[in-house]
Design a protein around this motif. Sequence first.
Motif, PDB file in Angstrom:
ATOM      1  N   HIS A   1     -17.519  -7.929   8.992  1.00 48.53           N
ATOM      2  CA  HIS A   1     -16.018  -7.630   8.527  1.00 48.53           C
ATOM      3  C   HIS A   1     -15.525  -8.773   7.540  1.00 48.53           C
ATOM      4  CE1 HIS A   1     -11.593  -7.800   8.707  1.00 48.53           C
ATOM      5  NE2 HIS A   1     -11.650  -6.459   8.961  1.00 48.53           N
ATOM      6  N   TYR A   2     -15.899  -9.941   7.793  1.00 50.94           N
ATOM      7  CA  TYR A   2     -15.776 -11.202   6.715  1.00 50.94           C
ATOM      8  C   TYR A   2     -16.220 -10.914   5.441  1.00 50.94           C
ATOM      9  CZ  TYR A   2     -16.533 -15.471   4.607  1.00 50.94           C
ATOM     10  OH  TYR A   2     -17.013 -16.467   3.420  1.00 50.94           O
ATOM     11  N   LEU A   3     -17.513 -10.385   5.391  1.00 51.84           N
ATOM     12  CA  LEU A   3     -18.198 -10.447   3.959  1.00 51.84           C
ATOM     13  C   LEU A   3     -17.365  -9.103   2.932  1.00 51.84           C
ATOM     14  CD1 LEU A   3     -21.669 -10.302   5.211  1.00 51.84           C
ATOM     15  CD2 LEU A   3     -20.782 -11.860   3.767  1.00 51.84           C
ATOM     16  N   ILE A   4     -16.946  -8.186   4.028  1.00 52.14           N
ATOM     17  CA  ILE A   4     -16.216  -6.984   3.178  1.00 52.14           C
ATOM     18  C   ILE A   4     -14.758  -7.631   2.766  1.00 52.14           C
ATOM     19  CG2 ILE A   4     -15.046  -4.966   3.858  1.00 52.14           C
ATOM     20  CD1 ILE A   4     -17.248  -4.327   5.601  1.00 52.14           C
ATOM     21  N   ASP A   5     -14.467  -8.442   3.624  1.00 52.54           N
ATOM     22  CA  ASP A   5     -13.024  -9.101   3.326  1.00 52.54           C
ATOM     23  C   ASP A   5     -13.125 -10.018   1.984  1.00 52.54           C
ATOM     24  OD1 ASP A   5     -11.318  -7.957   5.196  1.00 52.54           O
ATOM     25  OD2 ASP A   5     -11.392  -9.561   6.554  1.00 52.54           O
ATOM     26  N   VAL A   6     -14.246 -10.855   2.042  1.00 50.77           N
ATOM     27  CA  VAL A   6     -14.518 -11.607   0.853  1.00 50.77           C
ATOM     28  C   VAL A   6     -14.383 -10.736  -0.418  1.00 50.77           C
ATOM     29  CG1 VAL A   6     -16.254 -13.048  -0.281  1.00 50.77           C
ATOM     30  CG2 VAL A   6     -15.634 -13.513   2.079  1.00 50.77           C
ATOM     31  N   LEU A   7     -15.228  -9.681  -0.411  1.00 59.15           N
ATOM     32  CA  LEU A   7     -15.293  -8.669  -1.573  1.00 59.15           C
ATOM     33  C   LEU A   7     -13.950  -7.980  -1.983  1.00 59.15           C
ATOM     34  CD1 LEU A   7     -18.090  -9.270  -1.402  1.00 59.15           C
ATOM     35  CD2 LEU A   7     -18.485  -7.136  -2.638  1.00 59.15           C
ATOM     36  N   LEU A   8     -13.263  -7.460  -0.949  1.00 59.38           N
ATOM     37  CA  LEU A   8     -11.954  -6.979  -1.125  1.00 59.38           C
ATOM     38  C   LEU A   8     -10.944  -7.946  -1.524  1.00 59.38           C
ATOM     39  CD1 LEU A   8     -11.722  -4.402   1.821  1.00 59.38           C
ATOM     40  CD2 LEU A   8     -11.936  -3.961  -0.474  1.00 59.38           C
ATOM     41  N   ASN A   9     -10.955  -9.076  -0.989  1.00 67.31           N
ATOM     42  CA  ASN A   9      -9.627  -9.782  -0.967  1.00 67.31           C
ATOM     43  C   ASN A   9      -9.857 -10.956  -1.703  1.00 67.31           C
ATOM     44  OD1 ASN A   9      -7.807  -8.304   0.739  1.00 67.31           O
ATOM     45  ND2 ASN A   9      -9.608  -8.794   2.066  1.00 67.31           N
ATOM     46  N   GLY A  10     -10.969 -11.537  -1.921  1.00 65.47           N
ATOM     47  CA  GLY A  10     -11.545 -12.936  -2.785  1.00 65.47           C
ATOM     48  C   GLY A  10     -11.322 -13.682  -1.671  1.00 65.47           C
TER      49      GLY A  10
ATOM     50  N   PHE B   1     -11.792  -7.975  -5.195  1.00 68.37           N
ATOM     51  CA  PHE B   1     -12.209  -6.673  -6.053  1.00 68.37           C
ATOM     52  C   PHE B   1     -11.672  -5.339  -5.863  1.00 68.37           C
ATOM     53  CE2 PHE B   1     -15.470 -10.112  -7.058  1.00 68.37           C
ATOM     54  CZ  PHE B   1     -15.777  -9.858  -8.563  1.00 68.37           C
ATOM     55  N   ARG B   2     -10.720  -5.624  -4.916  1.00 70.74           N
ATOM     56  CA  ARG B   2      -9.987  -4.745  -4.319  1.00 70.74           C
ATOM     57  C   ARG B   2      -9.471  -3.607  -5.404  1.00 70.74           C
ATOM     58  NH1 ARG B   2      -7.139  -3.541   0.085  1.00 70.74           N
ATOM     59  NH2 ARG B   2      -7.557  -5.573   0.820  1.00 70.74           N
ATOM     60  N   ALA B   3      -9.217  -3.956  -6.489  1.00 67.83           N
ATOM     61  CA  ALA B   3      -8.640  -3.006  -7.652  1.00 67.83           C
ATOM     62  C   ALA B   3      -9.887  -2.434  -8.365  1.00 67.83           C
ATOM     63  CB  ALA B   3      -7.501  -3.703  -8.377  1.00 67.83           C
TER      64      ALA B   3
ATOM     65  N   GLU C   1     -19.021   1.200  -3.525  1.00 71.97           N
ATOM     66  CA  GLU C   1     -19.424   0.138  -4.600  1.00 71.97           C
ATOM     67  C   GLU C   1     -19.712  -0.994  -3.919  1.00 71.97           C
ATOM     68  OE1 GLU C   1     -18.043   1.796  -9.020  1.00 71.97           O
ATOM     69  OE2 GLU C   1     -16.569   0.871  -7.661  1.00 71.97           O
ATOM     70  N   ILE C   2     -18.539  -1.397  -3.202  1.00 69.98           N
ATOM     71  CA  ILE C   2     -18.560  -2.620  -2.302  1.00 69.98           C
ATOM     72  C   ILE C   2     -19.553  -2.715  -1.080  1.00 69.98           C
ATOM     73  CG2 ILE C   2     -17.261  -3.970  -0.678  1.00 69.98           C
ATOM     74  CD1 ILE C   2     -14.880  -3.553  -2.422  1.00 69.98           C
ATOM     75  N   ALA C   3     -19.679  -1.354  -0.627  1.00 75.62           N
ATOM     76  CA  ALA C   3     -20.881  -1.357   0.437  1.00 75.62           C
ATOM     77  C   ALA C   3     -22.236  -1.275  -0.180  1.00 75.62           C
ATOM     78  CB  ALA C   3     -20.720   0.117   1.090  1.00 75.62           C
ATOM     79  N   SER C   4     -22.433  -0.853  -1.241  1.00 78.53           N
ATOM     80  CA  SER C   4     -23.723  -1.099  -2.016  1.00 78.53           C
ATOM     81  C   SER C   4     -24.064  -2.198  -2.306  1.00 78.53           C
ATOM     82  CB  SER C   4     -23.597   0.055  -3.083  1.00 78.53           C
ATOM     83  OG  SER C   4     -23.005  -0.440  -4.266  1.00 78.53           O
TER      84      SER C   4
ATOM     85  N   ALA D   1     -11.410  -2.049   6.170  1.00 74.07           N
ATOM     86  CA  ALA D   1     -10.872  -3.272   6.011  1.00 74.07           C
ATOM     87  C   ALA D   1      -9.882  -3.137   4.729  1.00 74.07           C
ATOM     88  CB  ALA D   1     -12.032  -4.137   5.614  1.00 74.07           C
ATOM     89  N   ARG D   2     -10.170  -2.457   3.938  1.00 75.53           N
ATOM     90  CA  ARG D   2      -9.036  -2.051   2.910  1.00 75.53           C
ATOM     91  C   ARG D   2      -7.862  -1.614   3.175  1.00 75.53           C
ATOM     92  NH1 ARG D   2     -10.025  -1.047  -2.560  1.00 75.53           N
ATOM     93  NH2 ARG D   2     -12.205  -0.523  -2.543  1.00 75.53           N
TER      94      ARG D   2
END
Length: 156
Positions: free
Chosen positions: A68-77, A96-98, A104-107, A132-133
């Motif tokens: 969850h944390y790793l996904i949050d980093v990519l989505l939210n910085g 990178f949310r927008a 793409e984030i999962a990949s 998470a998004r």
Amino acid sequence: MLVRHMHRTVMVCAMVVLAGCTRHGQEGVARYRTNCGICHHGGEGMKGEIPPVSGRVDRIATTAEGRHYLIDVLLNGLNGPLDIQGVHYNFSMPPFRAHLSDEEIASILSYLATRGDTYPAPVFRADEVAAARAQPLASGKVAEERRHLDATYPLP
């Protein structure tokens, strides 16, 4: 015994190479290079400036909280000071949310997970990213999430 060890080494190397040939691996490496590689380079980062990601994402992703944390980093910085492997970083990573889709984030995360020693490498799913998004966080909150995670499961 030596032949058995060599056979196992060849098999492990083949699995690592093949992991990069999966759909996630091909898309992940391409997305990583164009979105993350400019700062993190080949994954080693820049000591004291940009944290390394190679050999760390797979280990962080061994828990649900870490994923969850790793996904949050990519989505939210992520903003603020970090201490990683005895090196202090004070940096800002953009969200990178927008710019990136859930797939793409999962990949990207799945590709980075293949760059470590965990076998099998964790695979991220688009539905995890979508969940998470749906709950946006400020980058400072992601830093708080990191501190809590590090206190519970010391991060590499």
